[in-house]
Design a protein around this motif. Structure first.
Motif, PDB file in Angstrom:
ATOM      1  N   SER A 149       0.832  -1.196   0.000  1.00 35.36           N
ATOM      2  CA  SER A 149       0.000   0.000   0.000  1.00 35.36           C
ATOM      3  C   SER A 149       0.866   1.245   0.000  1.00 35.36           C
ATOM      4  O   SER A 149       2.060   1.200   0.321  1.00 35.36           O
ATOM      5  N   LYS A 150       0.274   2.378  -0.354  1.00 32.23           N
ATOM      6  CA  LYS A 150       1.003   3.635  -0.343  1.00 32.23           C
ATOM      7  C   LYS A 150       1.395   4.037   1.082  1.00 32.23           C
ATOM      8  O   LYS A 150       2.256   4.882   1.285  1.00 32.23           O
ATOM      9  N   THR A 151       0.747   3.392   2.079  1.00 34.20           N
ATOM     10  CA  THR A 151       1.106   3.645   3.474  1.00 34.20           C
ATOM     11  C   THR A 151       2.233   2.739   3.946  1.00 34.20           C
ATOM     12  O   THR A 151       2.677   2.846   5.080  1.00 34.20           O
ATOM     13  N   GLY A 152       2.674   1.802   3.079  1.00 31.69           N
ATOM     14  CA  GLY A 152       3.789   0.929   3.427  1.00 31.69           C
ATOM     15  C   GLY A 152       3.400  -0.455   3.890  1.00 31.69           C
ATOM     16  O   GLY A 152       4.274  -1.271   4.181  1.00 31.69           O
ATOM     17  N   SER A 153       2.095  -0.759   3.958  1.00 30.97           N
ATOM     18  CA  SER A 153       1.660  -2.075   4.431  1.00 30.97           C
ATOM     19  C   SER A 153       1.716  -3.094   3.294  1.00 30.97           C
ATOM     20  O   SER A 153       1.271  -2.816   2.180  1.00 30.97           O
ATOM     21  N   ALA A 154       2.259  -4.281   3.588  1.00 33.18           N
ATOM     22  CA  ALA A 154       2.290  -5.360   2.604  1.00 33.18           C
ATOM     23  C   ALA A 154       0.970  -6.120   2.633  1.00 33.18           C
ATOM     24  O   ALA A 154       0.404  -6.378   3.699  1.00 33.18           O
ATOM     25  N   VAL A 161      -7.891  -9.431   0.844  1.00 35.24           N
ATOM     26  CA  VAL A 161      -8.483  -8.096   0.922  1.00 35.24           C
ATOM     27  C   VAL A 161      -7.628  -7.254   1.869  1.00 35.24           C
ATOM     28  O   VAL A 161      -7.354  -7.674   3.001  1.00 35.24           O
ATOM     29  N   PRO A 162      -7.157  -6.098   1.435  1.00 33.41           N
ATOM     30  CA  PRO A 162      -6.295  -5.283   2.305  1.00 33.41           C
ATOM     31  C   PRO A 162      -7.013  -4.843   3.579  1.00 33.41           C
ATOM     32  O   PRO A 162      -8.235  -4.656   3.584  1.00 33.41           O
ATOM     33  N   ALA A 163      -6.258  -4.699   4.643  1.00 32.52           N
ATOM     34  CA  ALA A 163      -6.810  -4.167   5.884  1.00 32.52           C
ATOM     35  C   ALA A 163      -7.264  -2.721   5.677  1.00 32.52           C
ATOM     36  O   ALA A 163      -6.685  -2.002   4.847  1.00 32.52           O
ATOM     37  N   PRO A 164      -8.299  -2.267   6.383  1.00 35.27           N
ATOM     38  CA  PRO A 164      -8.761  -0.888   6.211  1.00 35.27           C
ATOM     39  C   PRO A 164      -7.663   0.145   6.433  1.00 35.27           C
ATOM     40  O   PRO A 164      -7.662   1.203   5.788  1.00 35.27           O
ATOM     41  N   THR A 165      -6.716  -0.161   7.316  1.00 30.18           N
ATOM     42  CA  THR A 165      -5.634   0.798   7.593  1.00 30.18           C
ATOM     43  C   THR A 165      -4.657   0.942   6.435  1.00 30.18           C
ATOM     44  O   THR A 165      -3.848   1.870   6.425  1.00 30.18           O
ATOM     45  N   ALA A 166      -4.718   0.027   5.460  1.00 31.02           N
ATOM     46  CA  ALA A 166      -3.788   0.086   4.335  1.00 31.02           C
ATOM     47  C   ALA A 166      -4.166   1.140   3.317  1.00 31.02           C
ATOM     48  O   ALA A 166      -3.365   1.488   2.445  1.00 31.02           O
ATOM     49  N   LYS A 214      -5.658   1.256  -7.762  1.00 31.93           N
ATOM     50  CA  LYS A 214      -6.498   1.947  -6.779  1.00 31.93           C
ATOM     51  C   LYS A 214      -7.824   1.208  -6.660  1.00 31.93           C
ATOM     52  O   LYS A 214      -8.557   1.061  -7.645  1.00 31.93           O
ATOM     53  N   LEU A 215      -8.118   0.717  -5.456  1.00 34.61           N
ATOM     54  CA  LEU A 215      -9.336  -0.034  -5.214  1.00 34.61           C
ATOM     55  C   LEU A 215     -10.440   0.881  -4.687  1.00 34.61           C
ATOM     56  O   LEU A 215     -10.156   1.913  -4.074  1.00 34.61           O
ATOM     57  N   PRO A 216     -11.703   0.492  -4.879  1.00 33.63           N
ATOM     58  CA  PRO A 216     -12.813   1.256  -4.281  1.00 33.63           C
ATOM     59  C   PRO A 216     -12.991   0.865  -2.826  1.00 33.63           C
ATOM     60  O   PRO A 216     -12.494  -0.181  -2.392  1.00 33.63           O
TER      61      PRO A 216
END
Length: 280
Positions: free
Chosen positions: A211-216, A243-248, A271-273
């Motif tokens: 993620s752009k926040t750094g989460s794998a 499915v990515p975590a909401p914090t990602a 970019k996901l919705p």
């Protein structure tokens, strides 16, 4: 699910060991040794499975005396009560609930002075029906009914959207416009890649999503095949992930790594919705 979320949110005690989060594939191959999971006293290890498990049939050596175990429909939460000896091994057997092969996964819980697994995403590679292996017994194609009964799709549906094209002028790679599919428990990204002219036979060997926040984001599987849109040069790549975590957040970088001495490509435009409201 509340049990899992609560455990993952619980603060971990400080430790000098490196904390690891990783995917793990179970195949059921008899020649495959038990999968090793590194644990430590006071550190919670969460196993998430992509298949429902038999909660009452979980077997763990030392349960209640050396390790605590909480089991959900598709999650297992472990916490050693004591530091394991350097040669000590605790066997964890996890039977699956759907009756397909492999019927169970076997793990070995062990200590490590350098790292500890805090989260493992267990992906079971379901073995094909033996009847489908016979030369005279063709297998039926997967239908939409199969997708529903297997749990891949439910009444929350699948969201789709475009992945913009991207050109990496430094490496010479080009990714044409792709598409993503988002369900309640998986995401699939499909892209068409045109490799540099000096690498006509390029194929990705590994995929990573960050993620752009750094989460794998754990990647479950990757598939590459010749492109029908750009025959002769293009590569059609499918990357399935959790499915990515909401914090990602919602913006991700897809990295496609080439083999030895082969270049790699980073696509920064996935970019996901926002997730739909869970109707289950």
């Amino acid at each position: 699910m509340l049990l899992l979320v609560g455990a993952e949110a619980q603060a971990q005690p400080s430790t000098t060991r490196e904390q690891r989060q990783r995917p793990l594939t179970v195949t059921g191959n008899p020649a495959e040794p038990p999968h090793e999971i590194r644990v430590a006293k006071g550190v919670i290890t969460v196993l998430r499975t992509d298949t429902p498990i038999k909660r009452d049939a979980i077997e763990v050596d030392g349960r209640g005396t050396r390790i605590t175990v909480d089991v959900g429909d598709s999650s297992i939460i472990l916490e050693p009560l004591l530091e394991l000896g350097s040669a000590e091994r605790l066997v964890l057997r996890v039977p699956f609930a759907d009756g397909h092969a492999p019927a169970q996964a076997v793990f070995v819980l062990m200590p490590s002075p350098s790292d500890v697994d805090t989260r493992i995403d267990v992906v079971r590679r379901v073995l094909p029906d033996p009847a489908c292996q016979a030369p005279a017994a063709p297998c039926a194609a997967v239908t939409s009914a199969d997708a529903v009964t297997s749990g891949l799709i439910d009444d929350s549906g699948v969201q789709t959207g475009a992945v913009p094209s991207f050109i990496d002028t430094a490496s010479g790679f080009e990714s044409q416009e792709g598409v993503f599919y988002r369900a309640w428990n998986w995401v699939l990204v499909e892209v068409e890649v045109i490799p540099p002219s000096g690498h006509p036979s390029w194929r990705p060997t590994r995929a990573m999503v960050t993620s752009k926040t750094g989460s794998a984001v754990p990647v479950r599987a990757m598939k590459a095949e010749p492109s029908q849109r750009s025959p002769g040069r293009g590569v059609r790549v499918f990357v399935e992930m959790d499915v990515p975590a909401p914090t990602a957040g919602l913006e991700f970088v897809l990295q496609l790594h080439g083999g030895a001495d082969a270049p790699s490509l980073s696509i920064p435009t996935v970019k996901l919705p926002p997730a739909k409201e869970d109707k289950r």
